[in-house]
Enzyme design. Sequence first.
Site, mmCIF file in Angstrom:
data_model
loop_
_atom_site.group_PDB
_atom_site.id
_atom_site.type_symbol
_atom_site.label_atom_id
_atom_site.label_comp_id
_atom_site.label_asym_id
_atom_site.label_seq_id
_atom_site.Cartn_x
_atom_site.Cartn_y
_atom_site.Cartn_z
ATOM 1 N N ARG A 41 0.857 -1.181 0.000
ATOM 2 C CA ARG A 41 0.000 0.000 0.000
ATOM 3 C C ARG A 41 0.888 1.223 0.000
ATOM 4 O O ARG A 41 1.790 1.345 0.840
ATOM 5 C CB ARG A 41 -0.861 -0.046 1.256
ATOM 6 C CG ARG A 41 -1.897 1.031 1.342
ATOM 7 C CD ARG A 41 -2.758 0.868 2.562
ATOM 8 N NE ARG A 41 -2.113 1.337 3.777
ATOM 9 C CZ ARG A 41 -2.757 1.700 4.871
ATOM 10 N NH1 ARG A 41 -4.070 1.603 4.923
ATOM 11 N NH2 ARG A 41 -2.115 2.126 5.932
ATOM 12 N N ASP A 64 1.820 -1.463 12.253
ATOM 13 C CA ASP A 64 2.103 -2.040 10.925
ATOM 14 C C ASP A 64 2.449 -3.515 11.110
ATOM 15 O O ASP A 64 3.487 -3.857 11.677
ATOM 16 C CB ASP A 64 3.259 -1.286 10.269
ATOM 17 C CG ASP A 64 3.466 -1.753 8.842
ATOM 18 O OD1 ASP A 64 3.358 -0.917 7.921
ATOM 19 O OD2 ASP A 64 3.736 -2.962 8.635
ATOM 20 N N ASP A 110 5.813 -4.742 9.684
ATOM 21 C CA ASP A 110 6.967 -4.281 10.481
ATOM 22 C C ASP A 110 7.067 -5.064 11.787
ATOM 23 O O ASP A 110 8.165 -5.404 12.233
ATOM 24 C CB ASP A 110 6.843 -2.789 10.790
ATOM 25 C CG ASP A 110 7.043 -1.911 9.555
ATOM 26 O OD1 ASP A 110 7.379 -2.454 8.494
ATOM 27 O OD2 ASP A 110 6.849 -0.688 9.670
HETATM 28 O O1 LIG Z 1 -6.597 -2.384 3.540
HETATM 29 P P1 LIG Z 1 -5.448 -1.538 3.056
HETATM 30 O O2 LIG Z 1 -5.648 -0.081 3.332
HETATM 31 O O3 LIG Z 1 -5.100 -1.805 1.627
HETATM 32 O O4 LIG Z 1 -4.186 -1.891 3.966
HETATM 33 C C1 LIG Z 1 -3.867 -3.176 4.376
HETATM 34 C C2 LIG Z 1 -2.563 -3.631 3.788
HETATM 35 O O5 LIG Z 1 -1.461 -2.909 4.376
HETATM 36 C C3 LIG Z 1 -0.534 -3.833 4.933
HETATM 37 O O6 LIG Z 1 0.443 -4.201 4.025
HETATM 38 P P2 LIG Z 1 1.668 -3.234 3.654
HETATM 39 O O7 LIG Z 1 1.307 -2.380 2.462
HETATM 40 O O8 LIG Z 1 2.112 -2.487 4.873
HETATM 41 O O9 LIG Z 1 2.784 -4.230 3.161
HETATM 42 P P3 LIG Z 1 3.721 -5.214 4.030
HETATM 43 O O10 LIG Z 1 2.881 -6.417 4.307
HETATM 44 O O11 LIG Z 1 4.862 -5.495 3.132
HETATM 45 O O12 LIG Z 1 4.134 -4.509 5.303
HETATM 46 C C4 LIG Z 1 -1.397 -5.011 5.298
HETATM 47 O O13 LIG Z 1 -0.685 -6.196 5.491
HETATM 48 C C5 LIG Z 1 -2.364 -5.092 4.141
HETATM 49 O O14 LIG Z 1 -1.840 -5.803 3.034
HETATM 50 O O1 LIG Z 2 -3.268 -0.502 10.723
HETATM 51 C C1 LIG Z 2 -2.737 -0.918 9.675
HETATM 52 C C2 LIG Z 2 -3.191 -0.534 8.397
HETATM 53 C C3 LIG Z 2 -2.568 -1.034 7.297
HETATM 54 N N1 LIG Z 2 -1.526 -1.882 7.444
HETATM 55 C C4 LIG Z 2 -1.083 -2.259 8.664
HETATM 56 O O2 LIG Z 2 -0.132 -3.053 8.769
HETATM 57 N N2 LIG Z 2 -1.690 -1.751 9.750
HETATM 58 MG MG LIG Z 3 3.357 -3.060 6.220
#
Ligand SMILES: O=P(O)(O)OC[C@H]1O[C@H](OP(=O)(O)OP(=O)(O)O)[C@H](O)[C@@H]1O
Ligand SMILES: O=c1cc[nH]c(=O)[nH]1
Ligand SMILES: [Mg+2]
Length: 212
Positions: free
Chosen positions: A103, A203, A206
Site C-alpha cells: 500500500r 504495521d 513491520d
Molecule cells: O486495507 P489496506 O488499506 O489496503 O491496507 C492493508 C494492507 O497494508 C498492509 O500491508 P503493507 O502495504 O504495509 O505491506 P507489508 O505487508 O509489506 O508490510 C497489510 O498487510 C495489508 O496488506
Molecule cells: O493498521 C494498519 C493498516 C494497514 N496496514 C497495517 O499493517 N496496519
Molecule cells: Mg506493512
Amino acid sequence: MKTLVVDHPLVAHKLTALRDVRTDSPTFRRLADELVTLLAYEATRDVRVTEATVETPVAPAHGVRLARPAPLVVPILRAGLGMLDGMTRLLPTAEVGFLGMIRDEGTLKAQTYATRLPEDLSGRQCFVLDPMLATGGTLAAAIELLFARGAEDVTAICLLAAPEGVAYLEQVFTDSSNPVRVVTAGLDERLNELGYIVPGLGDAGDRLYGVV
Ligand SMILES: O=P(O)(O)OC[C@H]1O[C@H](OP(=O)(O)OP(=O)(O)O)[C@H](O)[C@@H]1O
Ligand SMILES: O=c1cc[nH]c(=O)[nH]1
Ligand SMILES: [Mg+2]
C-alpha cells in the site's frame, strides 16, 4: 459479502497480546501463527468435501475427504506470510499461491509487485491471508485478481478489520455467484488519518519482520 468476527476467549486473549506494543517480533509471529489456526477452523467451515468410505479395523465407516481441486491458500506478502504456516497446518493438502502487494502510504492505493498463482482457478475455493483489512484496497485488488482467473469463492482471513474496509468490500463484491467472506479476530473502531486501524496493532509487516 459475509463477515464473521470470531468470538472466542482464546482468540480474544491472543489478539490482546498481539496488539501490545511491548510484544516483540518472535512473540508476535508465534501469536499470529496460533491465531490463524483458530480462525482457519471457522474459515474452512464451508470447504468442499466428497463422500468417502474407509475400512476401520472393525467395519466400513462412511465419512468425507476434501474435494478436488484442492483449495488454494494465498498469503499477501509481506505480512500475510506470517499467517501461512498456521493455515497450512490445518489444511495441509491445500496448494499455495503468492501475491506481493504494498500500500502506498501517501495515496493508500495498493500496488501489486509479485504474482505467482495458477493461471486457471476455475472451480477453486481460495483462502486469502492478510492480517490487516484497513481501507480494503489491498484485499479488494487481490480478490478481484482471483475471480478474474476463475476462482469460485474467496474467504479472506484477517487478524483485524476496520469498518471502512469491510464496507468497501461489501460495496465491491455484490455478485452472489462469486461469494466473498471475511473471517477476522476483531473488528476495530475506525481508521485514523494515516489509514491505520485504531486501536489496531500498528504495521503488521513491520511487527512481524522489522521496519523497512
Ligand atoms: O486495507 P489496506 O488499506 O489496503 O491496507 C492493508 C494492507 O497494508 C498492509 O500491508 P503493507 O502495504 O504495509 O505491506 P507489508 O505487508 O509489506 O508490510 C497489510 O498487510 C495489508 O496488506
Ligand atoms: O493498521 C494498519 C493498516 C494497514 N496496514 C497495517 O499493517 N496496519
Ligand atoms: Mg506493512
